[in-house]
Design an enzyme around this catalytic site. Structure first.
Site, PDB file in Angstrom:
ATOM      1  N   ASP A   8      42.147  49.696  46.012  1.00 59.28           N
ATOM      2  CA  ASP A   8      42.303  48.426  45.283  1.00 59.28           C
ATOM      3  C   ASP A   8      42.199  48.733  43.785  1.00 59.28           C
ATOM      4  O   ASP A   8      41.224  49.334  43.327  1.00 59.28           O
ATOM      5  CB  ASP A   8      41.189  47.452  45.738  1.00 59.28           C
ATOM      6  CG  ASP A   8      41.285  46.076  45.068  1.00 59.28           C
ATOM      7  OD1 ASP A   8      41.946  45.950  44.016  1.00 59.28           O
ATOM      8  OD2 ASP A   8      40.670  45.136  45.603  1.00 59.28           O
ATOM      9  N   ASP A 106      48.080  44.731  44.377  1.00 56.63           N
ATOM     10  CA  ASP A 106      47.233  45.841  43.901  1.00 56.63           C
ATOM     11  C   ASP A 106      46.327  46.436  44.983  1.00 56.63           C
ATOM     12  O   ASP A 106      45.370  47.128  44.664  1.00 56.63           O
ATOM     13  CB  ASP A 106      46.419  45.408  42.666  1.00 56.63           C
ATOM     14  CG  ASP A 106      45.139  44.687  43.019  1.00 56.63           C
ATOM     15  OD1 ASP A 106      45.121  43.968  44.030  1.00 56.63           O
ATOM     16  OD2 ASP A 106      44.153  44.859  42.274  1.00 56.63           O
ATOM     17  N   GLU A 107      46.638  46.158  46.253  1.00 59.18           N
ATOM     18  CA  GLU A 107      45.814  46.717  47.339  1.00 59.18           C
ATOM     19  C   GLU A 107      46.702  47.404  48.371  1.00 59.18           C
ATOM     20  O   GLU A 107      47.701  46.839  48.799  1.00 59.18           O
ATOM     21  CB  GLU A 107      45.013  45.605  48.035  1.00 59.18           C
ATOM     22  CG  GLU A 107      43.938  45.039  47.149  1.00 59.18           C
ATOM     23  CD  GLU A 107      43.214  43.867  47.786  1.00 59.18           C
ATOM     24  OE1 GLU A 107      42.860  43.940  48.982  1.00 59.18           O
ATOM     25  OE2 GLU A 107      43.017  42.868  47.081  1.00 59.18           O
TER      26      GLU A 107
HETATM   27  P1  TTP Z   1      42.079  41.375  42.695  1.00 56.35           P
HETATM   28  O1  TTP Z   1      42.243  42.736  43.261  1.00 56.35           O
HETATM   29  O2  TTP Z   1      41.368  40.353  43.513  1.00 56.35           O
HETATM   30  O3  TTP Z   1      41.290  41.451  41.318  1.00 56.35           O
HETATM   31  P2  TTP Z   1      41.388  42.509  40.137  1.00 56.35           P
HETATM   32  O4  TTP Z   1      42.252  43.676  40.485  1.00 56.35           O
HETATM   33  O5  TTP Z   1      41.772  41.786  38.893  1.00 56.35           O
HETATM   34  O6  TTP Z   1      39.887  42.958  39.965  1.00 56.35           O
HETATM   35  P3  TTP Z   1      39.013  43.925  40.906  1.00 56.35           P
HETATM   36  O7  TTP Z   1      38.641  45.099  40.042  1.00 56.35           O
HETATM   37  O8  TTP Z   1      37.833  43.095  41.294  1.00 56.35           O
HETATM   38  O9  TTP Z   1      39.883  44.306  42.068  1.00 56.35           O
HETATM   39  O10 TTP Z   1      43.478  40.758  42.313  1.00 56.35           O
HETATM   40  C1  TTP Z   1      44.561  41.551  41.856  1.00 56.35           C
HETATM   41  C2  TTP Z   1      45.370  40.807  40.817  1.00 56.35           C
HETATM   42  O11 TTP Z   1      45.840  39.574  41.366  1.00 56.35           O
HETATM   43  C3  TTP Z   1      44.567  40.411  39.588  1.00 56.35           C
HETATM   44  O12 TTP Z   1      44.543  41.435  38.604  1.00 56.35           O
HETATM   45  C4  TTP Z   1      45.254  39.168  39.117  1.00 56.35           C
HETATM   46  C5  TTP Z   1      45.856  38.559  40.359  1.00 56.35           C
HETATM   47  N1  TTP Z   1      45.048  37.394  40.786  1.00 56.35           N
HETATM   48  C6  TTP Z   1      45.497  36.116  40.428  1.00 56.35           C
HETATM   49  O13 TTP Z   1      46.552  35.975  39.812  1.00 56.35           O
HETATM   50  N2  TTP Z   1      44.724  35.043  40.795  1.00 56.35           N
HETATM   51  C7  TTP Z   1      43.543  35.164  41.462  1.00 56.35           C
HETATM   52  O14 TTP Z   1      42.878  34.161  41.761  1.00 56.35           O
HETATM   53  C8  TTP Z   1      43.094  36.491  41.825  1.00 56.35           C
HETATM   54  C9  TTP Z   1      41.789  36.679  42.563  1.00 56.35           C
HETATM   55  C10 TTP Z   1      43.872  37.568  41.462  1.00 56.35           C
HETATM   56 MG    MG Z   2      42.060  44.709  42.329  1.00 54.92          MG
END
Ligand code: TTP
Ligand code: MG
Length: 350
Positions: A8, A106-107
């Site tokens: 992730d 992103d996962e």
């Molecule tokens: P995530 O992987 O949930 O968050 P992240 O990568 O920003 O942070 P982390 O280090 O905790 O993984 O989400 C991936 C992307 O998806 C994030 O960068 C932006 C988008 N996103 C939204 O647009 N709305 C949302 O509510 C969430 C949770 C994420």
């Molecule tokens: Mg992320």
């Protein structure tokens, strides 16, 4: 049991913005849905870890984020750019030749074969360092015996972490974890679980499974087997074997000198040949791209009659293509792509 690597990206959208504008690094930053002028009317999509220290998080109104931190930097969401980075991550991961599932932008879940935990950790380290060196981005990786377990291990190791939990350490890892940490448990399920006196994974594991089934249906079965460390859900190979692999490089200075351009192209071709070779992939088509100083791009490609994995054939074909490009304008970026791929681990000879 087949091991799963769950990757992730850390604060993905803001990290992408920092990668193309390094002056943003180290400062609290949010990416939001609204344009710069109307930013206070939008919602935070994500924020970097500096901004999270102020209590800012995804889904929060941007106006509230500004009331928590006045010096907040802001960028409007650029979905096409984030998707292009996501595509590059996916093609880098696909080059390893394992089944891979793109869970979200992103996962990624990667299903290993007979590899044990030691090999999984080495593979994961390689993935983290190539994403970091090629894209300037950090990610977190969780390794475990099932997809959901690996995701929980990953969430727990954030940011920039690498952790693994095997069959023996699962009970200890899960026992005190709050049920809100379970993938798929939203506010409604969380409240229902709490109403039943179930606050932790340990509580879940000690609950009569019949009670969970009657309260939550099949989701109750999922909760029970996960809490007991018995959920070994597999990665479904939703992404076909690499359709293409590509590498690009922005030149130190724009140039119309074909020998300099050719040198860069040969370097990219040799990296690609190595990546394809490592993953046991062969290819039929090769493409060369040039971006000129006015940002226009040209792409040329050619196909061989037979599959090949030969680095020298790739190099000479790429160089020949490069020499066929017009050079009225200086070139600022070059790229090489191989496609029409076949093979993958265990199928070296095609
Ligand atoms: P995530 O992987 O949930 O968050 P992240 O990568 O920003 O942070 P982390 O280090 O905790 O993984 O989400 C991936 C992307 O998806 C994030 O960068 C932006 C988008 N996103 C939204 O647009 N709305 C949302 O509510 C969430 C949770 C994420
Ligand atoms: Mg992320």
């Amino acid at each position: 049991m087949a091991i799963v690597i769950y990757l992730d990206m850390d604060h993905f959208f803001t990290a992408c913005e920092e990668a193309r504008n390094p002056s943003l690094k180290g400062k609290p930053l949010v990416v939001g849905t609204a344009s710069e002028e109307k930013k206070l009317r939008g919602v935070v999509q994500t924020c970097n870890y500096e901004a999270r220290k102020f209590g800012i998080h995804s889904g929060m109104p941007t106006s509230q984020a500004y009331s928590l931190c006045k010096e907040l930097a802001y960028k409007e969401s650029d979905d096409a750019y984030y998707q292009s980075i996501s595509d590059r991550i996916l093609s880098m991961l696909k080059a390893y030749g394992f089944p891979i599932e793109a869970i979200s932008i992103d996962e990624f879940a990667i299903g290993l074969g007979k590899e044990g935990y030691g090999s999984a950790i080495l593979l994961a380290k390689g993935m983290m360092s190539s994403i970091s060196s090629e894209l300037g981005l950090a990610c977190t990786i969780g390794i475990s015996f099932g997809k959901t377990m690996a995701k929980m291990v990953c969430d727990d190791a954030k940011p920039a972490g690498l952790a693994s939990v095997d069959e023996h350490s699962a009970a200890g890892f899960l026992h005190d974890k709050g049920v809100e940490k379970i993938p798929g448990v939203g506010l409604k399920t969380y409240e229902k679980l709490r109403g039943l006196g179930i606050n932790t994974m340990g509580d879940l594991a000690a609950t009569d499974p019949q009670k969970l089934l009657s309260a939550f249906g099949s989701f109750g079965g999922y909760l029970y087997s996960l809490s007991r460390g018995q959920l070994a859900d597999k990665v479904s190979d939703s992404v076909p074997a690499a359709a293409s692999l590509s590498r690009e490089k922005t030149l130190d200075a724009p140039t119309a000198d074909i020998s300099l351009i050719e040198k860069e192209i040969l370097e990219l071709a040799s990296i690609l040949a190595k990546n394809a070779g490592d993953a046991g992939l062969v290819f039929k088509t090769i493409g060369v791209k040039m971006r000129y100083s006015d940002f226009t791009e040209k792409v040329k490609s050619r196909s061989f009659l037979h599959y090949t994995g030969s680095p020298s054939l790739l190099g000479s074909a790429a160089a020949k293509l490069a020499r066929s490009f017009p050079l009225e304008l200086p070139v600022r970026k070059v790229g090489v792509r191989i496609s029409s791929m076949a093979g993958g681990k265990g199928q070296r000879k095609l």
